[in-house]
Design an enzyme around this catalytic site. Sequence first.
Site, PDB file in Angstrom:
ATOM      1  CB  SER A  60      -1.085  -0.110   1.478  1.00 33.38           C
ATOM      2  OG  SER A  60      -1.879   0.975   1.029  1.00 33.38           O
ATOM      3  CG  HIS A  88      -5.948  -1.502  -0.030  1.00 36.57           C
ATOM      4  ND1 HIS A  88      -5.379  -1.126  -1.243  1.00 36.57           N
ATOM      5  CD2 HIS A  88      -5.094  -1.251   0.891  1.00 36.57           C
ATOM      6  CE1 HIS A  88      -4.338  -0.519  -1.023  1.00 36.57           C
ATOM      7  NE2 HIS A  88      -3.893  -0.234   0.222  1.00 36.57           N
ATOM      8  CG  ASP A 118      -7.236  -2.083  -4.021  1.00 40.75           C
ATOM      9  OD1 ASP A 118      -7.891  -1.250  -2.940  1.00 40.75           O
ATOM     10  OD2 ASP A 118      -5.982  -2.167  -3.770  1.00 40.75           O
TER      11      ASP A 118
HETATM   12  C1  MLT Z   1      -1.312   5.896  -0.302  1.00 39.23           C
HETATM   13  O1  MLT Z   1      -1.731   7.086   0.482  1.00 39.23           O
HETATM   14  O2  MLT Z   1      -0.274   5.797  -0.261  1.00 39.23           O
HETATM   15  C2  MLT Z   1      -2.369   5.078  -0.663  1.00 39.23           C
HETATM   16  O3  MLT Z   1      -3.580   5.728  -0.832  1.00 39.23           O
HETATM   17  C3  MLT Z   1      -2.602   3.692  -0.007  1.00 39.23           C
HETATM   18  C4  MLT Z   1      -3.014   4.063   1.665  1.00 39.23           C
HETATM   19  O4  MLT Z   1      -1.827   4.490   2.354  1.00 39.23           O
HETATM   20  O5  MLT Z   1      -4.048   4.004   1.780  1.00 39.23           O
END
Ligand code: MLT
Length: 204
Positions: free
Chosen positions: A106, A187, A156
């Site tokens: 992520s 996700h 996701d």
């Molecule tokens: C981010 O902010 O890097 C992406 O949206 C993934 C997350 O951290 O939720």
Amino acid sequence: MSTQPSLVHRFEPSTDTARPPLLLLHGTGGDEADLLPLGAMVAPGAALLSPRGAVLENGMPRFFRRLAEGVFDEDDLRRRTDDLAGFIRWAQAEYGIAAPIALGFSNGANIAASLLLRHPGLVRGAVLLRAMAPFREAPAARLDGTSVLMLSGTADPIVPEENSKRLAALLAADGATVRHHELPAGHGLSQLDVTLTREWIAGL
Ligand code: MLT
């Protein structure tokens, strides 16, 4: 060269020196302990280098600032990516480790993608779990000799399918050897992520 690490981190030495080290990059709200069990599962015996993101969003560690979900502060992303590159160089000298394989989830996958684009060749490969394209306009990079595994989830809610496909295509156009699987997942990570990552690392 700095004698201080720029990021709070954990380092677990290798018990199998044939294995390349893993650089573990957690998701939003995680920390340096989060991905150590995953690292041990997908690369048993590898050295594990696991920093904590230095940005806090409502008390939750991240690797760079965002303006909204999926909308990144790209100036901060560039700066934090360069800090991470400096940390990796510091850790290589401090712990005597080779170029690592980045394994990011992520937010950690997003800074790993940025690291590939801004510092080509610093990591020897990357596993990007639920990654997004980090830049609206990506910097030019040559990634020949770099292998990338991308695992995305078809359900996701954070990463649109178009976005992950765009990142895979961009890295491939830059010369990386990219394997991109779209899994029947959201996700969060699944057992299939673990299995595919372990097999891919073993085959490097
Ligand atoms: C981010 O902010 O890097 C992406 O949206 C993934 C997350 O951290 O939720």
